[in-house]
Write a protein that holds these residues in place. Structure first.
Motif, PDB file in Angstrom:
ATOM      1  N   ASN A 125       4.934  -4.485   6.348  1.00  0.00           N
ATOM      2  CA  ASN A 125       4.741  -5.659   7.194  1.00  0.00           C
ATOM      3  C   ASN A 125       4.030  -6.777   6.435  1.00  0.00           C
ATOM      4  O   ASN A 125       4.368  -7.960   6.578  1.00  0.00           O
ATOM      5  CB  ASN A 125       3.953  -5.287   8.446  1.00  0.00           C
ATOM      6  CG  ASN A 125       3.827  -6.432   9.425  1.00  0.00           C
ATOM      7  OD1 ASN A 125       2.766  -7.037   9.566  1.00  0.00           O
ATOM      8  ND2 ASN A 125       4.914  -6.743  10.110  1.00  0.00           N
ATOM      9  N   ILE A 137      15.862 -10.467   6.602  1.00  0.00           N
ATOM     10  CA  ILE A 137      15.319  -9.191   6.137  1.00  0.00           C
ATOM     11  C   ILE A 137      16.344  -8.113   6.420  1.00  0.00           C
ATOM     12  O   ILE A 137      16.892  -8.040   7.519  1.00  0.00           O
ATOM     13  CB  ILE A 137      14.005  -8.832   6.863  1.00  0.00           C
ATOM     14  CG1 ILE A 137      12.939  -9.916   6.682  1.00  0.00           C
ATOM     15  CG2 ILE A 137      13.496  -7.473   6.389  1.00  0.00           C
ATOM     16  CD1 ILE A 137      12.373 -10.021   5.304  1.00  0.00           C
ATOM     17  N   ILE A 174      16.967  -9.806  11.483  1.00  0.00           N
ATOM     18  CA  ILE A 174      16.562  -8.482  11.015  1.00  0.00           C
ATOM     19  C   ILE A 174      17.806  -7.614  11.023  1.00  0.00           C
ATOM     20  O   ILE A 174      18.441  -7.405  12.065  1.00  0.00           O
ATOM     21  CB  ILE A 174      15.487  -7.859  11.926  1.00  0.00           C
ATOM     22  CG1 ILE A 174      14.250  -8.767  11.993  1.00  0.00           C
ATOM     23  CG2 ILE A 174      15.099  -6.472  11.416  1.00  0.00           C
ATOM     24  CD1 ILE A 174      13.207  -8.300  12.997  1.00  0.00           C
ATOM     25  N   THR A 233       8.158  -6.418  12.421  1.00  0.00           N
ATOM     26  CA  THR A 233       8.881  -7.486  11.722  1.00  0.00           C
ATOM     27  C   THR A 233       9.365  -8.535  12.710  1.00  0.00           C
ATOM     28  O   THR A 233       9.308  -9.748  12.435  1.00  0.00           O
ATOM     29  CB  THR A 233      10.064  -6.895  10.942  1.00  0.00           C
ATOM     30  OG1 THR A 233       9.598  -5.904  10.023  1.00  0.00           O
ATOM     31  CG2 THR A 233      10.805  -7.977  10.168  1.00  0.00           C
ATOM     32  N   VAL A 242       6.530  -8.338   3.994  1.00  0.00           N
ATOM     33  CA  VAL A 242       7.484  -9.159   4.735  1.00  0.00           C
ATOM     34  C   VAL A 242       6.850 -10.484   5.139  1.00  0.00           C
ATOM     35  O   VAL A 242       7.452 -11.557   5.005  1.00  0.00           O
ATOM     36  CB  VAL A 242       7.989  -8.398   5.980  1.00  0.00           C
ATOM     37  CG1 VAL A 242       8.741  -9.345   6.919  1.00  0.00           C
ATOM     38  CG2 VAL A 242       8.897  -7.245   5.572  1.00  0.00           C
ATOM     39  N   ARG A 243       5.618 -10.440   5.628  1.00  0.00           N
ATOM     40  CA  ARG A 243       4.933 -11.660   6.056  1.00  0.00           C
ATOM     41  C   ARG A 243       4.772 -12.638   4.881  1.00  0.00           C
ATOM     42  O   ARG A 243       4.989 -13.846   5.032  1.00  0.00           O
ATOM     43  CB  ARG A 243       3.559 -11.310   6.634  1.00  0.00           C
ATOM     44  CG  ARG A 243       2.770 -12.517   7.145  1.00  0.00           C
ATOM     45  CD  ARG A 243       1.389 -12.089   7.602  1.00  0.00           C
ATOM     46  NE  ARG A 243       1.454 -11.242   8.777  1.00  0.00           N
ATOM     47  CZ  ARG A 243       1.446 -11.709  10.035  1.00  0.00           C
ATOM     48  NH1 ARG A 243       1.375 -13.015  10.241  1.00  0.00           N
ATOM     49  NH2 ARG A 243       1.502 -10.881  11.057  1.00  0.00           N
TER      50      ARG A 243
END
Length: 412
Positions: A103, A117, A148, A137, A106-107
């Motif tokens: 996480n 993503i 996503i 996410t 991803v951020r």
């Protein structure tokens, strides 16, 4: 695979600046190739328009807004072109990225302009905390995340689609290489084709954007091509044919490759009105879209071997153990996991990511031909400064390359 420590990035960048020959400023691009260069240049220009100031760019002018993250190395199939029958040596669990680390990565990437993503594997559904990863996410969508997605073999996704849809999953790619149950068992060394077909329908029923990916291998499943195309006639999905690519241990041979144009002609034999729909291609699309008027879906071709798309590539990859890869064929990796566990701040991670794209984007001819005698990838051939943002892929069955004939001859 060579891992490069974070502390060595700066010295590598300095070294990379002096590692190649200076380009010849008087060299000119042959006229008949100018249209291809213009096309790739316009693709990159389209990517640049409206891009965030911090959008990830490599030293070849490509912008990267698409992050693929492997969640696990494990898989419940043993596809012959992908994995040996005995499986592979797995990384210890404690060395894999945790849900929290995923996480955070991803951020950071979203903050640098990534808006797509994709979770991959192995088989991502073997990860018990997949729902939590997708849900966490999805909470980042207000920051600019648009999609996503997940790539799966489809064996178990059907029964988990409702909860994953609720968690925020938008798109699913299902890997399915044959419509024949017997061939499925031969290719995957497992049973379960019916489960995969049921999963495809379940994804469609729940409003998940669905694609079916098929790697076509001559003499193995090339007779299934027309049947796969028929799926797009009857269902609102995209069937994507992927040219057979060489990877370590998959016994790739050029005779097993079924080229894009041959696949098109095979489908046209059954559907004469099958035609290209270029206006629907995204600026950085890897799939060339085709369709017949009246079909509910479309057919795409991923022409990795015969008509490459490297010049407009917008992908970066994170392995299950947290290594950043800027190129699928690249040998070098940088560990974001180690940086996180050593206390790196988000600003440090951003610096590492940006600098990595300046160093690790090249899959060199030497590193690839050492493993694969049939493929060479070159980025920014130094004698042609106009090509600094181009990749050339030369395969064993490609015609002699007009700019790099010596390399083509060396692949006989």
């Amino acid at each position: 695979m060579k891992r490069i420590g974070v502390r060595w990035l700066s010295s590598l960048i300095r070294g990379a600046a002096h590692s190649s020959k200076a380009p010849n400023p008087k060299a000119k691009l042959p006229e008949k190739h100018a249209s291809n260069m213009t096309k790739d240049s316009s693709q990159r220009s389209n990517l640049q328009k409206g891009a965030p100031k911090q959008m990830l760019a490599d030293r070849f002018g490509r912008f990267h807004n698409y992050l693929r993250i492997s969640l696990t190395e494990r898989c419940n199939l043993r596809c012959t072109y992908c994995m040996p029958e005995e499986g592979v040596q797995l990384t210890p669990k404690e060395e894999l990225l945790s849900a929290e680390e995923i996480n955070r990565i991803v951020r950071v990437f979203i903050g640098e302009g990534v808006n797509r993503i994709r979770f991959t594997g192995g088989e991502p559904l073997l990860r018990k905390d997949l729902h939590d990863i997708v849900a966490a996410t999805s909470e980042l969508k207000p920051l600019g995340l648009r999609e996503i997605a997940m790539t799966t073999n489809g064996i178990t996704v059907g029964r988990k689609v409702p909860e994953l849809k609720t968690a925020g999953l938008d798109s699913v790619n299902v890997s399915l290489d044959t419509l024949d149950p017997f061939k499925f068992q031969l290719l995957t060394r497992r049973n379960g084709m019916e489960k995969v077909m049921d999963s495809v329908q379940t994804c469609l029923d729940h409003g998940i954007k669905t694609k079916v990916n098929a790697v076509i291998i001559r003499g193995v499943n090339d007779e299934d091509v027309e049947g796969f195309a028929a799926l797009a006639e009857e269902r609102p999905l995209e069937v994507r044919f992927i040219e057979y690519m060489p990877f370590d241990g998959n016994r790739w041979d050029s005779s097993k490759l079924v080229p894009y144009q041959e696949l098109v002609e095979k489908i046209r034999g059954k559907y004469p009105e099958f035609s290209r729909v270029r206006h629907e291609d995204a600026p950085n699309a890897v799939s060339k879209l085709w369709q017949v008027d009246g079909w509910k879906g479309r057919v795409g071709f991923i022409t990795s071997m015969t008509e490459h798309f490297c010049g407009a590539c917008n992908r970066v990859r994170i392995t299950a153990d947290g290594n950043l890869k800027a190129c699928l064929f690249g040998n070098e990796e940088v560990s974001l996991r180690d940086a996180i566990r050593e206390g790196a701040a988000d600003s440090d991670l951003k610096m590492i990511i940006h600098e990595t794209l300046q160093v690790l984007v090249v899959a060199t001819s030497k590193s690839i031909t050492r493993r694969l005698s049939h493929i060479i990838i070159i980025i920014g051939y130094p004698y042609y400064p106009q090509l600094q943002c181009r990749l050339f892929v030369v395969t064993a069955n490609s015609p002699p390359h007009p700019l790099i004939p010596s390399l083509s001859l060396s692949l006989s």
